[in-house]
Design a protein around this motif. Structure first.
Motif, PDB file in Angstrom:
ATOM      1  N   ARG A   1      44.547  24.258 -65.228  1.00  0.00           N
ATOM      2  CA  ARG A   1      45.250  24.675 -64.014  1.00  0.00           C
ATOM      3  C   ARG A   1      45.815  26.085 -64.160  1.00  0.00           C
ATOM      4  N   MET A   2      46.325  26.577 -63.044  1.00  0.00           N
ATOM      5  CA  MET A   2      46.902  27.919 -63.002  1.00  0.00           C
ATOM      6  C   MET A   2      48.240  27.856 -62.292  1.00  0.00           C
ATOM      7  N   ARG A   3      49.208  28.568 -62.846  1.00  0.00           N
ATOM      8  CA  ARG A   3      50.515  28.660 -62.193  1.00  0.00           C
ATOM      9  C   ARG A   3      50.872  30.131 -62.046  1.00  0.00           C
ATOM     10  N   ASN A   4      51.805  30.394 -61.165  1.00  0.00           N
ATOM     11  CA  ASN A   4      52.346  31.735 -61.039  1.00  0.00           C
ATOM     12  C   ASN A   4      53.225  32.056 -62.243  1.00  0.00           C
ATOM     13  N   ARG A   5      53.254  33.326 -62.615  1.00  0.00           N
ATOM     14  CA  ARG A   5      54.214  33.781 -63.627  1.00  0.00           C
ATOM     15  C   ARG A   5      54.947  34.966 -62.996  1.00  0.00           C
ATOM     16  N   PHE A   6      56.258  34.914 -63.033  1.00  0.00           N
ATOM     17  CA  PHE A   6      57.074  35.887 -62.300  1.00  0.00           C
ATOM     18  C   PHE A   6      56.834  37.317 -62.767  1.00  0.00           C
ATOM     19  N   HIS A   7      56.508  38.180 -61.858  1.00  0.00           N
ATOM     20  CA  HIS A   7      56.497  39.628 -62.127  1.00  0.00           C
ATOM     21  C   HIS A   7      57.304  40.277 -61.015  1.00  0.00           C
ATOM     22  N   PRO A   8      58.387  40.958 -61.354  1.00  0.00           N
ATOM     23  CA  PRO A   8      59.322  41.401 -60.318  1.00  0.00           C
ATOM     24  C   PRO A   8      58.734  42.400 -59.322  1.00  0.00           C
ATOM     25  N   GLU A   9      57.709  43.148 -59.749  1.00  0.00           N
ATOM     26  CA  GLU A   9      57.178  44.161 -58.834  1.00  0.00           C
ATOM     27  C   GLU A   9      55.889  43.701 -58.172  1.00  0.00           C
ATOM     28  N   LEU A  10      55.258  42.707 -58.746  1.00  0.00           N
ATOM     29  CA  LEU A  10      53.995  42.251 -58.161  1.00  0.00           C
ATOM     30  C   LEU A  10      54.171  40.925 -57.449  1.00  0.00           C
ATOM     31  N   ASN A  11      53.598  39.885 -58.006  1.00  0.00           N
ATOM     32  CA  ASN A  11      53.519  38.631 -57.248  1.00  0.00           C
ATOM     33  C   ASN A  11      54.819  37.859 -57.158  1.00  0.00           C
ATOM     34  N   ARG A  12      55.809  38.189 -57.982  1.00  0.00           N
ATOM     35  CA  ARG A  12      57.062  37.443 -58.001  1.00  0.00           C
ATOM     36  C   ARG A  12      56.818  35.929 -58.142  1.00  0.00           C
ATOM     37  N   TRP A  13      57.172  35.104 -57.142  1.00  0.00           N
ATOM     38  CA  TRP A  13      57.117  33.645 -57.362  1.00  0.00           C
ATOM     39  C   TRP A  13      55.793  33.017 -56.969  1.00  0.00           C
ATOM     40  N   PHE A  14      54.883  33.805 -56.455  1.00  0.00           N
ATOM     41  CA  PHE A  14      53.718  33.178 -55.806  1.00  0.00           C
ATOM     42  C   PHE A  14      52.393  33.752 -56.300  1.00  0.00           C
ATOM     43  N   ILE A  15      51.325  33.022 -56.055  1.00  0.00           N
ATOM     44  CA  ILE A  15      49.967  33.552 -56.179  1.00  0.00           C
ATOM     45  C   ILE A  15      49.153  32.967 -55.033  1.00  0.00           C
ATOM     46  N   CYS A  16      47.990  33.548 -54.788  1.00  0.00           N
ATOM     47  CA  CYS A  16      47.196  33.040 -53.683  1.00  0.00           C
ATOM     48  C   CYS A  16      46.298  31.905 -54.172  1.00  0.00           C
ATOM     49  N   ASP A  17      45.637  31.246 -53.250  1.00  0.00           N
ATOM     50  CA  ASP A  17      44.810  30.100 -53.634  1.00  0.00           C
ATOM     51  C   ASP A  17      43.569  30.517 -54.406  1.00  0.00           C
ATOM     52  N   ARG A  18      43.083  31.721 -54.179  1.00  0.00           N
ATOM     53  CA  ARG A  18      41.954  32.186 -54.979  1.00  0.00           C
ATOM     54  C   ARG A  18      42.389  32.267 -56.446  1.00  0.00           C
ATOM     55  N   GLY A  19      43.589  32.789 -56.634  1.00  0.00           N
ATOM     56  CA  GLY A  19      44.111  32.915 -57.988  1.00  0.00           C
ATOM     57  C   GLY A  19      44.433  31.573 -58.613  1.00  0.00           C
ATOM     58  N   ARG A  20      44.894  30.641 -57.803  1.00  0.00           N
ATOM     59  CA  ARG A  20      45.321  29.349 -58.356  1.00  0.00           C
ATOM     60  C   ARG A  20      44.128  28.432 -58.649  1.00  0.00           C
ATOM     61  N   TYR A  21      43.093  28.536 -57.792  1.00  0.00           N
ATOM     62  CA  TYR A  21      41.996  27.572 -57.935  1.00  0.00           C
ATOM     63  C   TYR A  21      40.684  28.205 -58.377  1.00  0.00           C
ATOM     64  N   GLY A  22      40.630  29.560 -58.396  1.00  0.00           N
ATOM     65  CA  GLY A  22      39.388  30.239 -58.773  1.00  0.00           C
ATOM     66  C   GLY A  22      39.005  29.972 -60.220  1.00  0.00           C
ATOM     67  N   HIS A  23      39.983  29.610 -61.053  1.00  0.00           N
ATOM     68  CA  HIS A  23      39.718  29.435 -62.489  1.00  0.00           C
ATOM     69  C   HIS A  23      38.668  28.372 -62.774  1.00  0.00           C
ATOM     70  N   GLN A  24      38.394  27.540 -61.774  1.00  0.00           N
ATOM     71  CA  GLN A  24      37.397  26.480 -61.984  1.00  0.00           C
ATOM     72  C   GLN A  24      36.012  27.050 -62.312  1.00  0.00           C
ATOM     73  N   TYR A  25      35.819  28.340 -62.083  1.00  0.00           N
ATOM     74  CA  TYR A  25      34.516  28.927 -62.431  1.00  0.00           C
ATOM     75  C   TYR A  25      34.222  28.757 -63.912  1.00  0.00           C
ATOM     76  N   SER A  26      35.287  28.786 -64.711  1.00  0.00           N
ATOM     77  CA  SER A  26      35.039  28.756 -66.157  1.00  0.00           C
ATOM     78  C   SER A  26      34.730  27.341 -66.652  1.00  0.00           C
ATOM     79  N   GLU A  27      34.882  26.366 -65.751  1.00  0.00           N
ATOM     80  CA  GLU A  27      34.480  25.002 -66.105  1.00  0.00           C
ATOM     81  C   GLU A  27      33.291  24.571 -65.244  1.00  0.00           C
ATOM     82  N   HIS A  28      32.617  25.554 -64.639  1.00  0.00           N
ATOM     83  CA  HIS A  28      31.503  25.208 -63.747  1.00  0.00           C
ATOM     84  C   HIS A  28      30.384  24.527 -64.535  1.00  0.00           C
ATOM     85  N   ILE A  29      29.783  23.552 -63.886  1.00  0.00           N
ATOM     86  CA  ILE A  29      28.775  22.742 -64.569  1.00  0.00           C
ATOM     87  C   ILE A  29      27.585  23.587 -65.038  1.00  0.00           C
ATOM     88  N   ASP A  30      27.286  24.671 -64.308  1.00  0.00           N
ATOM     89  CA  ASP A  30      26.155  25.520 -64.691  1.00  0.00           C
ATOM     90  C   ASP A  30      26.551  26.695 -65.571  1.00  0.00           C
TER      91      ASP A  30
END
Ligand SMILES: Cc1cc2nc3c(=O)[nH]c(=O)nc-3n(C[C@H](O)[C@H](O)[C@H](O)COP(=O)(O)O)c2cc1C
Ligand code: SF4
Ligand code: FES
Lengths: 775, 161, 426
Positions: free
Chosen positions: A248-277
């Motif tokens: 899984r992926m979680r946000n990590r606080f950066h005061p000048e960038l994303n702060r408390w949030f990330i987008c869904d591409r960032g949160r769920y895109g990591h599944q590429y590295s477990e792709h079956i192919d």
């Protein structure tokens, strides 16, 4: 601004701080639920009770909600007072009346705010003897799982979803102890930021549906500070892995960038590295081989080709890998390029040159502060968190202007939307510049249609009146003249104006600094003329390129050997003679340079059960086989960038000092501006889950819009095209039959198409296309 | 999502917009009421129509629809009898009345009678405490009620239709 | 006392504009427009007209404290949400005399210099609301509502909002949200509605009964108004009496009339052979009073002194056949059902209390439950977000005090003594 006392400690506070905020800033724990730094105070949960001594000593102290009470100089606050503790205990007791006692099997266990608060303030046992109320859950799509029985009604979810992220399909229903957070009907949440519900919910109502499928207890997860690999914003993240797989992926606080949030591409895109192919075993031609054998085969080919070897880097590969490839090719006297499409290359060079010379791109925190903004292109699809930052500016009253050719989620919040065909963008920008400066600058610029004069004048007015105007372009869908026009406009607005570009990859900025200008065209021509026999490609997919894929595939026939290092099964990887699978980003460390030019390090999070080498290691091993001495990546980089120090993972990152690039003005590349009767212009209709890596993430891809030819209703009517009817599109690479989808956000004379369709047709954004009716 | 509203329906809905308010969302409650008056309850299509006219999302309309006690998101009978169960009526036997209503009609509270003629709902104080135990039948006050009067009333409802 | 507010009230057959004018209706407009707005506020303050919506705040003072330089438009909201159990006075005003309300709203809006008025009517009074709407259209045709009313230069738009139905909508700030098409949760107290109210504009909210006094005060003067009350009370007051009395009903009497007179004279007293257990003086969210309080004048301060509140002046009478635990349980179920669900103590605490009360009422209570009730109700009363939950706790806390023996006997005997009595009686 002042000082108050909390349980005997002097605590400083800022103007307009409430007691809770000031206390948390001073690391004093006051329990709370509904308060959130990004969402502010609500006063609903009533957990943050503290006792405040009265100024008048004859009056007894009061228990107040610390989130609703301004901090005042000399205020005397007690968190530990018995009266306040009792209130907090009762609030926990009330919340636990209906909360299921399912902690042993709850996904939130171990990072549950409710669990922590219950331990911190709650009663040790249950007194309520009645039944628990129960709810039916909703299906909210593949990303977020719903478990309403656990709800404690803090309203954080809807305040984030509606008020903060401006989504409108999650709401608070019903009343009393039956308040229900959900949608009108079952169905996937539509906000590109929906995944943040998982983190904003203090208990287990909204949990990560992808993580659930391959669940691990949080305390069993391996984590390390990372950087999101899915776009040029460079949000800070915290991946979690277990048993050799990324979970899984979680946000990590950066005061000048994303702060408390990330987008869904960032949160769920990591599944590429477990792709079956995902390629995991090296391959030479059709045969699976060992790593050593593959290396030996590659070395042999390179030796045979000698100075006819070249390399293609990538904007999604880190700084280290690109620099090592470049160094290796220097030793081999080969060419080095990083883009598969020269047009995007020149546009990106222009964008980075502009950023370098404009005094620095604004951080996300600065974008949030903008009071007016001009966005060129579909920002949501290319840098989702920049979009979220602009939504904050909008909420604070900023005027947004959107200049675009195809669908854009931000357009909903725009004060002015100009929907024009790709080839008319630059004329509009130039005209806007004229309006803003009240002086004609570019006499050669064709005047935009009169119908947009008023809108342009409006935009000019609020951009020039703004104190903190921001201009943001999506470089992937822009050509050099448009980038230049934005620079001109920014210059005219003066030093208060900030300029930014969403670039097409996590490390585009860093990669460009290593890339010789217009190298892609030269490399393609060199391959086509037989000057190159062996090509090493790292993390790039020239054969799958939308516009030039056909040409690359033809050129590939001139190569005797194609060596590919990648962690996803791209068209290029499939066509490789020698394929060397490499570690995905969370399996290794590295450095990405974001759109601001901020170099950020990411740490290796975990090892696969059968570890793969990373790109740098493969290149070093290859050099070794070639009996070439390669310096290590750190040495290469400090050689390239004066004073370079690898930014440590978990820090704020540092600016990269690099020699300035020059923008190639007067370039002939770029869309022609004359109209072609019978032809339609193509606009890229991308979406927020769409980047070369995330497009291998299955859950995210379930949400990808269905393939269609998006056409404006008026244009369709004029051409006698009907909604949902099939049309045939003809492009250089082939023909595609698609249903028409009428869409008001597409420019006249323009067809908006997905990235996949563009590749099938062999066209890029701004190119021309023929459309045929099918009777 | 159903197709766009036809012009006539749209006009009719727009006539509900309170002109003195700066935002269209102020029309949600009146719109829901008028659709419910037509259809007996606010159906899903009604939520979608209200959303279209006011520019809100269906979820935003649902947030309001589900808050209010007089907006029915589930089908109700052609006649709705709301029996008060708050203090003054309860002192005068409202609880027995509600039980009797269920027993007599065989329809449980909140459900529709098999012929669709009526539903009986418990209600908070109707402001008819001087006529306790009281009820509202399709918005008209009835009270004081007793079991016999209630039976007559329910029988009449079934016969009228 | 001669009826003032109900003089021209015709239940369900209200006077139309012409008829209302023929009995002197709308005369206060001239009296108002002849004065400066500030003067009207002074007169109302001098009359000591106190809010009839429940809290009893001085109407004149509330009007004076609004920001006179507030940006336009300003709003006047007239509250006819009336959902407090035991209360039905506004229903009579609405169904019986819409033009009296319109007249009152016009002169009050003029005093406040509000150019928009919204009359918020509870959904169950929808028919009355439609009647009011028609009356407003009538008044508009006659130039009494709209622009430049009677040549005064004063403009007023007036409209009726018929509620979707919920007790909480009667709370001032929840009502503003309801009108705006937002979920009717109460708003945070700051900024006050008088600064940022409806649509973020300055807004004054008054109960309809409060407002209908204003034309009469304007026509007859502050002294006349004060003199109408007795025992310390000022003006006429609408009293609702219901519960275990012979003739429940609405009675317009001098403010300050003693409860005894209301219950035993006007409402016909109790049934044969019954004795008074106690009564609620001001609607469901006021504390119980006992037989010893029968001579307390029904006016704001005396009732407060007796330990309760005049509230909506709605007396609910309990006799010796009513079980006070059941009564309290009924009230808690009402409040649990109507909680808006915004804040924890109210949303989850009140159902908890109701659950405990239900066990006690059915004879399954435990001794420690009484301690628990006291502890929880104290926290809920003090720590909730709006005045709903404190209001809900008042009758519970007072019931525990006034009828402590009854609670104990339920627990001790393991059954409801009244069940036995009522069953054997039946
Ligand atoms: C939960 C709650 C419900 C209320 N309901 C009503 C109501 O139905 N009618 C009313 O006039 N005031 C009601 N009020 C009081 C109003 O908030 C407001 O104080 C009143 O309308 C002011 O009018 P007044 O000053 O003329 O009394 C309620 C208050 C609370 C806390
Ligand atoms: S006390 Fe809280 S939950 Fe109850 S009505 Fe007020 S805000 Fe809503
Ligand atoms: S944090 Fe203060 S009430 Fe929830």
């Amino acid at each position: 601004m002042g000082t108050m006392r909390i349980d005997g400690h002097d605590i400083p506070f800022q103007e307009n701080d409430n007691i809770l905020k000031a206390a948390l800033a001073a690391n004093i724990e006051i329990p709370y639920f509904c308060y959130h730094a990004a969402l502010g105070s609500l006063g609903a949960c009533r957990l943050c009770a503290v006792e405040v001594a009265s100024v008048d000593p004859t009056q007894s102290p009061r228990v107040v909600m610390s989130c609703l009470e301004f901090a005042r100089d000399g205020l005397n606050v007690s968190v530990s007072a018995a009266a306040a503790r009792q209130v907090r205990q009762r609030v926990i007791e009330f919340l636990m009346i209906n909360h299921p006692h399912d902690c042993p099997v709850c996904d939130e266990g171990g990072e549950c705010h409710l669990q922590e608060m219950t331990v911190a303030c709650g009663p040790p046992y249950r007194r309520y003897r009645g039944r628990k109320r129960t709810f039916t859950n909703q299906y909210l799509g593949p990303l977020v799982h719903h478990e309403m029985n656990r709800c404690i009604t803090c309203y954080r979810c809807t305040r984030f979803y509606q008020d903060y992220a401006l989504g409108d399909d999650l709401g608070s229903m019903r009343l009393r102890n039956e308040v229900y957070f959900g949608r009108f009907q079952d169905g996937p949440l539509t906000s590109p930021f929906a995944g943040n519900l998982v983190e904003i919910c203090p208990t287990g109502v909204f949990t990560d549906a992808v993580f659930r499928q391959h669940f691990a207890r949080v305390w069993d997860l391996e984590t390390a500070p990372s950087i999101c690999p899915h776009c040029s914003v460079g949000c800070n993240t915290l991946p979690g892995a277990r048993d050799g797989t990324l979970r899984r992926m979680r946000n990590r606080f950066h005061p000048e960038l994303n702060r408390w949030f990330i987008c869904d591409r960032g949160r769920y895109g990591h599944q590429y590295s477990e792709h079956i192919d995902r390629p995991l075993t090296p391959r030479v031609r059709d045969e699976k081989v060992s790593y050593r054998e593959a290396l030996a085969a590659a070395a042999e080919q390179i030796k045979a080709a000698r100075d006819k070897t070249s390399g293609l880097g990538s904007t999604r590969e880190d700084l280290e890998s690109n620099a090592m490839l470049q160094t290796l090719l220097n030793k081999l006297s080969g060419r080095f390029a990083t883009f598969s499409d020269p047009q995007i290359e020149t546009a990106t060079v222009a964008a980075v040159a502009a950023l370098q010379s404009s005094g620095g791109a604004p951080s996300l925190a600065e974008i949030e502060q903008a009071d007016a903004a001009l966005v060129v292109g579909d920002l949501t699809a290319h840098a989702p968190m920049m979009d979220l930052a602009l939504r904050q500016a909008y909420r604070a009253g900023a005027k947004l202007a959107i200049l675009h050719s195809g669908p854009s989620l931000l357009a909903r919040f725009a004060a002015t939307t100009l929907t024009v065909p790709p080839q008319e963008i630059s004329a509009h920008l130039l005209r806007l510049h004229e309006q803003a400066t009240a002086a004609p600058t570019a006499p050669t610029a064709p005047a935009p249609s009169n119908k947009h004069e008023k809108e342009l004048a409006d935009i000019a007015v609020y951009l020039t009146a703004a104190q903190r105007p921001v201009l943001i372009g999506v470089s992937e869908t822009m050509a050099v003249p448009e980038i230049a026009a934005m620079v001109q406009l920014a210059t005219a607005l003066g030093s208060r104006a900030k300029l930014a570009y969403a670039l097409p990859g996590a490390n585009t900025y860093g990669t460009i600094l290593l890339t010789p200008t217009t190298s892609t065209t030269a490399m393609l021509e060199a391959i086509e003329s037989g000057q190159i026999q062996t090509l090493i490609v790292i993390g790039n997919d020239p054969l799958g390129d939308a516009r030039l894929g056909t040409r690359w595939r033809a050129a590939r026939r001139h190569l005797s050997t194609l060596i590919v290092l990648d962690c996803v099964a791209t068209a290029t990887a499939e066509a490789a003679d020698i394929l060397l699978p490499v570690a995905a980003w969370a399996e290794r460390g590295g450095t990405f340079v974001n759109y601001e030019g901020r170099a950020q390090g990411f740490a290796p999070v975990f090892q696969r059960t059968e570890p793969l080498p990373n790109t740098v290691e493969v290149l070093a091993d290859l050099a070794h086989c070639l009996e070439l001495a390669l310096p290590d990546a750190a040495a290469v980089l400090s050689n390239l960038f004066p004073g370079y120090q690898a930014p440590l993972p978990g820090t704020l990152g540092s600016a990269l000092s690099a020699p300035p690039l020059t923008m190639q003005t007067g370039t002939t590349i770029g869309p022609a501006s004359s109209a072609h009767p019978g032809h339609w212009q193509v606009a890229l209709a991308s979406w927020y889950g769409d980047d070369p890596l995330a497009s291998y993430a299955p859950a995210l891809m379930e949400l990808a819009p269905a393939a269609a030819a998006l056409i404006h209703p008026t244009a369709a009517f004029k051409e006698g095209i009907e909604d949902k009817k099939q049309v045939r599109l003809r492009g250089p690479a082939g023909t595609v039959v698609l249903p028409v989808q009428l869409n008001n956000d597409v420019a006249a004379g323009t067809i908006a198409l997905s990235r996949v369709t563009l590749t099938q047709l062999g066209v890029g954004h701004g190119d021309l296309l023929e459309l045929e009716h099918i009777s | 999502m159903n197709d766009k509203l036809d012009r006539q329906t749209l006009q009719k809905h727009l006539a509900q917009l309170p002109l003195t308010h700066p935002e269209r969302r102020a029309a949600v409650v009146p719109l829901m009421q008028s659709l419910q008056a037509e259809r007996g309850h606010l159906d899903d299509r009604g939520v979608e129509e209200v959303a279209q006219v006011t520019g809100l999302s269906t979820t935003e309309v649902e947030e309001l629809a589900t808050f209010y006690s007089l907006i029915y998101r589930h089908p109700a009978g052609r006649h709705v009898l709301r029996v008060c169960d708050s203090l003054c009526c309860s002192l005068q036997g409202a609880d027995r009345l509600l039980q009797a209503a269920e027993q007599y009609s065989g329809v449980s509270l909140g459900k529709i009678s098999p012929d669709g003629a009526f539903s009986i709902l418990p209600s908070i104080c109707l402001g008819l405490c001087d006529q306790a135990p009281a009820a509202l039948l399709d918005g008209e006050a009835v009270g004081p009620l007793n079991e016999a009067a209630l039976q007559v009333l329910l029988r009449r409802l079934q016969e009228v239709d | 006392m001669e009826a003032v507010l109900t003089r021209h009230i015709e239940a369900n057959a209200p006077l139309d504009l012409e008829a209302y004018r023929s009995v002197g209706g709308y005369r206060s407009l001239d009296a108002a427009f002849a004065r400066k707005p500030e003067e009207i506020i002074e007169i109302v303050e001098a009359a000591n007209l106190r809010g009839r919506g429940g809290a009893g705040f001085s109407c004149g003072l509330k009007w004076r404290l609004r920001d006179a330089d507030a940006p336009r438009p300003r709003y006047l909201v007239c509250n006819i949400d009336e959902s407090e159990p035991g209360t039905f006075k506004d229903r009579y005003l609405l169904y019986g005399g819409p033009h009296q309300i319109i007249e009152a709203v016009i002169v009050s809006a003029y005093a406040l210099q509000a150019e928009k008025a919204v009359i918020f009517v509870r959904g169950e009074y929808g028919k009355g609301g439609h009647g009011l709407h028609r009356a407003i259209k009538e008044a508009e045709m006659a130039g009494l509502v709209g622009s430049n009313i009677c040549g005064s230069g004063f403009d007023l738009q007036m409209e009726v909002h018929i509620s979707g139905g919920r007790y909480i909508c009667g709370e001032e700030t929840a009502m503003l949200n309801a009108i705006e098409g937002l979920r009717p949760n109460p708003r945070h107290k700051m900024p006050r509605p008088s600064v940022k109210g409806l649509w973020q504009h300055p807004t004054t909210t008054n109960n309809v009964e409060t407002l209908v006094n204003v034309p009469h005060i304007l026509l007859n003067g502050a002294d006349w108004f004060r003199a109408l009350g007795i025992n310390s009370g000022c003006g006429p007051k609408l009293f609702c009496v219901s519960g275990m009395v012979h003739q429940p009903g609405l009675f317009e009497l001098p403010c300050g009339t003693p409860a005894r007179e209301l219950i035993f004279e006007h409402a016909g007293g109790l049934a044969e052979g019954r004795t008074l257990l106690g009564f609620i003086p001001g609607g469901a969210s006021t504390a119980f009073l006992l037989p010893e309080h029968l001579d307390v004048p029904m006016d704001f301060d005396p009732v407060a002194k007796a330990g309760s509140r005049l509230g909506t002046a709605s007396i609910i009478v309990l006799d010796d056949t009513t079980c006070p635990v059941q009564v309290t349980l009924n009230l808690m179920r009402f409040f649990a059902r109507e909680s808006c669900g915004f804040c924890t103590p109210c949303r989850d605490g009140i159902p908890y209390l109701a659950q405990i009360l239900a066990t006690i009422a059915s004879g399954e209570g435990r001794a420690e439950d009484l301690v628990l009730l006291e502890e929880l109700s104290g926290i809920i009363a003090l720590q909730s977000f709006c005045a709903f939950a404190p209001g809900a706790m008042i009758p519970l806390i007072s019931s525990l005090q006034c009828f402590h023996d009854h609670y104990e006997s339920h627990i001790d005997t393991g059954c409801c003594p009244f069940d036995a009595v009522n069953k054997s009686g039946a």
